[in-house]
Each structure stands twice: as structure tokens, then as C-alpha cells.
Design a protein around this motif. Sequence first.
Motif, mmCIF file in Angstrom:
data_model
loop_
_atom_site.group_PDB
_atom_site.id
_atom_site.type_symbol
_atom_site.label_atom_id
_atom_site.label_comp_id
_atom_site.label_asym_id
_atom_site.label_seq_id
_atom_site.Cartn_x
_atom_site.Cartn_y
_atom_site.Cartn_z
ATOM 1 N N TRP A 85 44.676 -60.354 42.408
ATOM 2 C CA TRP A 85 43.657 -60.331 43.299
ATOM 3 C C TRP A 85 44.197 -59.548 44.430
ATOM 4 C CZ3 TRP A 85 39.527 -62.948 41.354
ATOM 5 C CH2 TRP A 85 39.728 -63.620 40.163
ATOM 6 N N ARG A 86 43.548 -58.399 44.671
ATOM 7 C CA ARG A 86 43.697 -57.471 45.870
ATOM 8 C C ARG A 86 42.628 -57.083 46.636
ATOM 9 N NH1 ARG A 86 48.110 -53.675 42.677
ATOM 10 N NH2 ARG A 86 48.823 -53.879 45.127
ATOM 11 N N LEU A 87 43.097 -56.423 47.772
ATOM 12 C CA LEU A 87 42.481 -55.520 48.790
ATOM 13 C C LEU A 87 42.700 -53.993 48.303
ATOM 14 C CD1 LEU A 87 42.783 -57.414 52.066
ATOM 15 C CD2 LEU A 87 40.697 -56.986 50.707
ATOM 16 N N SER A 88 41.819 -53.288 48.006
ATOM 17 C CA SER A 88 41.915 -51.868 47.614
ATOM 18 C C SER A 88 42.787 -50.898 48.593
ATOM 19 C CB SER A 88 40.643 -51.048 47.234
ATOM 20 O OG SER A 88 39.682 -51.192 48.094
ATOM 21 N N GLU A 89 42.673 -51.398 49.826
ATOM 22 C CA GLU A 89 43.224 -50.716 50.946
ATOM 23 C C GLU A 89 44.720 -50.766 50.688
ATOM 24 O OE1 GLU A 89 42.891 -53.923 54.420
ATOM 25 O OE2 GLU A 89 41.372 -52.229 54.248
ATOM 26 N N THR A 90 45.381 -51.900 50.040
ATOM 27 C CA THR A 90 46.659 -52.033 50.103
ATOM 28 C C THR A 90 47.488 -51.364 48.808
ATOM 29 O OG1 THR A 90 46.688 -53.994 48.730
ATOM 30 C CG2 THR A 90 46.328 -54.394 51.210
ATOM 31 N N ILE A 91 46.613 -50.738 48.006
ATOM 32 C CA ILE A 91 47.111 -49.996 46.794
ATOM 33 C C ILE A 91 47.892 -48.786 47.071
ATOM 34 C CG2 ILE A 91 46.339 -48.972 44.692
ATOM 35 C CD1 ILE A 91 45.855 -51.826 44.767
ATOM 36 N N GLY A 92 49.101 -48.569 46.592
ATOM 37 C CA GLY A 92 49.904 -47.666 46.760
ATOM 38 C C GLY A 92 49.527 -46.337 45.997
ATOM 39 N N ASP A 93 50.435 -45.588 45.705
ATOM 40 C CA ASP A 93 50.517 -44.457 44.711
ATOM 41 C C ASP A 93 50.511 -44.864 43.412
ATOM 42 O OD1 ASP A 93 50.350 -42.652 47.014
ATOM 43 O OD2 ASP A 93 52.718 -42.418 47.033
ATOM 44 N N GLN A 94 49.803 -44.121 42.608
ATOM 45 C CA GLN A 94 49.771 -44.531 41.020
ATOM 46 C C GLN A 94 50.890 -43.836 40.417
ATOM 47 O OE1 GLN A 94 45.836 -43.297 39.350
ATOM 48 N NE2 GLN A 94 44.773 -44.492 40.692
ATOM 49 N N LEU A 95 51.253 -44.519 39.301
ATOM 50 C CA LEU A 95 52.528 -44.253 38.481
ATOM 51 C C LEU A 95 52.072 -42.916 37.718
ATOM 52 C CD1 LEU A 95 54.223 -47.404 37.485
ATOM 53 C CD2 LEU A 95 55.091 -45.930 39.141
ATOM 54 N N ASP A 96 52.934 -41.944 37.619
ATOM 55 C CA ASP A 96 52.404 -40.804 36.763
ATOM 56 C C ASP A 96 52.577 -41.080 35.056
ATOM 57 O OD1 ASP A 96 51.940 -39.035 39.038
ATOM 58 O OD2 ASP A 96 53.926 -38.347 39.171
ATOM 59 N N SER A 97 53.568 -41.874 34.788
ATOM 60 C CA SER A 97 53.744 -42.279 33.533
ATOM 61 C C SER A 97 53.971 -43.847 33.701
ATOM 62 C CB SER A 97 55.159 -41.664 33.169
ATOM 63 O OG SER A 97 54.872 -40.040 33.005
ATOM 64 N N PRO A 98 52.999 -44.607 33.827
ATOM 65 C CA PRO A 98 53.085 -46.005 33.511
ATOM 66 C C PRO A 98 53.884 -46.313 32.395
ATOM 67 C CG PRO A 98 50.923 -45.383 33.834
ATOM 68 C CD PRO A 98 51.719 -44.157 33.384
ATOM 69 N N PRO A 99 54.874 -47.602 32.584
ATOM 70 C CA PRO A 99 55.636 -47.884 31.394
ATOM 71 C C PRO A 99 55.036 -48.473 30.338
ATOM 72 C CG PRO A 99 55.593 -49.723 33.245
ATOM 73 C CD PRO A 99 54.958 -48.375 33.949
ATOM 74 N N ARG A 100 55.412 -48.117 28.927
ATOM 75 C CA ARG A 100 54.631 -48.790 27.865
ATOM 76 C C ARG A 100 55.503 -49.784 27.152
ATOM 77 N NH1 ARG A 100 49.409 -47.936 28.136
ATOM 78 N NH2 ARG A 100 49.113 -47.921 25.836
ATOM 79 N N PRO A 101 55.141 -50.587 26.342
ATOM 80 C CA PRO A 101 55.910 -51.652 25.550
ATOM 81 C C PRO A 101 56.321 -50.818 24.476
ATOM 82 C CG PRO A 101 53.501 -51.794 24.842
ATOM 83 C CD PRO A 101 53.666 -50.951 26.103
ATOM 84 N N VAL A 102 57.571 -51.201 24.198
ATOM 85 C CA VAL A 102 58.594 -50.808 23.096
ATOM 86 C C VAL A 102 58.277 -51.127 21.905
ATOM 87 C CG1 VAL A 102 60.965 -50.657 22.149
ATOM 88 C CG2 VAL A 102 60.783 -50.684 24.879
#
Length: 252
Positions: free
Chosen positions: A90-107
Motif C-alpha cells: 500500500w503506497r503513495l505514488s509520490e514515494t516511488i523511486g526509479d524503476q528497475l531496468d531489468s527486474p529480477p525474475r525467478p530461476v
Amino acid sequence: MAELARSGTQARRIQDAHQRRMRELELEYAVGDEPDPSAPTPLIPVAQLYYRDVPGLPWPERYDLLQILWCPRNHPNADTPYNPVFELRWRLSETIGDQLDSPPRPVSCPEEYLPNPCVVHPEVVTEYPNGASLPPPLEKSIRDWEDEMGDNLTYHWESALAPGWKAMGHGGYWGVIDPYPMTCACGEEQQPLFTVASGEYDAGTHAWRPVEEDGTDPTTQDPVEVFIGRGYTLQLYYCPRSEHHANRTEMF
């Protein structure tokens, strides 16, 4: 049709990119030629819902964004065994930082628990409670009406419960088990928050099928390509008293 073809090509490119990334991670954590089952499993984003797009989400005085994630493995000891386990942010959008270029994926995880990337265009609809949870006189009236219609599922499938992925509402048709109160540990009855479905609709869907998708390719029935159990629905509940109380789930 040309636009549909371009969309399909783009979806395949995204899927191919994800498969390449999965293979890279498998090699990174491999033991010999096999993935390491002890390697960390990142949470997978399932949905990101802005309050401006989805009316009725709880606690709008504190949040304007709900992020829904899950661990994409079967959990035998979960509230709903052998299914993914949800995590909420549950978040406030103004607190969102930079997005990851390559989000981790499951092995290593079931492929059917990895949603295809989709853009959500929410549509507000009106639902009604499951027939089994209605007062007996009203339920009988509905049954009598269905008998006149010649279809004992008219109320559920055509009028009351929208199929597919959705937020809030009354949930889904409890065809596997009978409905029962989803009670929080604090004693409060939990309410539906988010529904994950094995497809948006099927060949028997009429009233709820999007008009703009009439006559389109069958793949539009399941753009997310998540599959629960043997084609069931997994519903997430929340406690209205506090977002910090444990969420419950049910599959039907």
C-alpha cells in the motif's frame, strides 16, 4: 486487424525477452545443468492499481496506489495450498523511486504463474452477491426466475458475477465449494480485494464479454495467461479494520 497483428508481435517479443532472461538466471544459479532450487525467488508483480482508476479501494485517505505481488511457486502450507502467495504494498505514488531496468525474475517456477505484461483499462461494473449467500426467500425467487429462463446459472453467469480479473466486487462463483465467511483473526469478516482468473471469459460468456472483442482472436480471452489449479479462480481478501492484518485467499 493490422493493429491486432502488431500487438501480437509485440507480445511475442516481450515473451521471448522474458524467456531469454529466465534462461540467463537459470544459468547463473545452475547446479550443473539444473537450476538451483535454493536460489532466491523474487516476488513477481501481478497488478499495479492507482486509486484514480479503481474506485472503492480501501484507505484512500492514506494511499493512492496498490501494488499486488506474489511468490510464483506452489506453497503447500499456504492459506490456499499449492498456489502462489500474495504480498501487498500500500503506497503513495509520490514515494516511488526509479524503476528497475531489468527486474529480477525467478530461476525456477511454474510458467503459468508468470503474468504477461499488460496495460490495464479498468471498467466499473455492478455485481451482486453469490446466490448462496442471499436470504432464503430472495434466493428462492432467483431460482424460480432461473427455472423460467431454462438456465439455473443465469443469475451467476449473466447478471451477478463478472468473470475475469477484477478488483473489489463480490468475487466469483463458488462452484467447487460452498461459500463461507472469510473471517480475519481479529473477528472481522474479510472482503474481496482482488481476483485472479484463468482467463477473462469463455465460450459460454455472453453478457459480460467485451463488445469490442466480439469476433476477435481467441487469445483475447486470456491475455495474462495465468492458470490457477485446473482453470479455477484465486481470490484475495482483506480485513477492513487494518491493512496490516493477514490477508486470506480462497480458490473456487
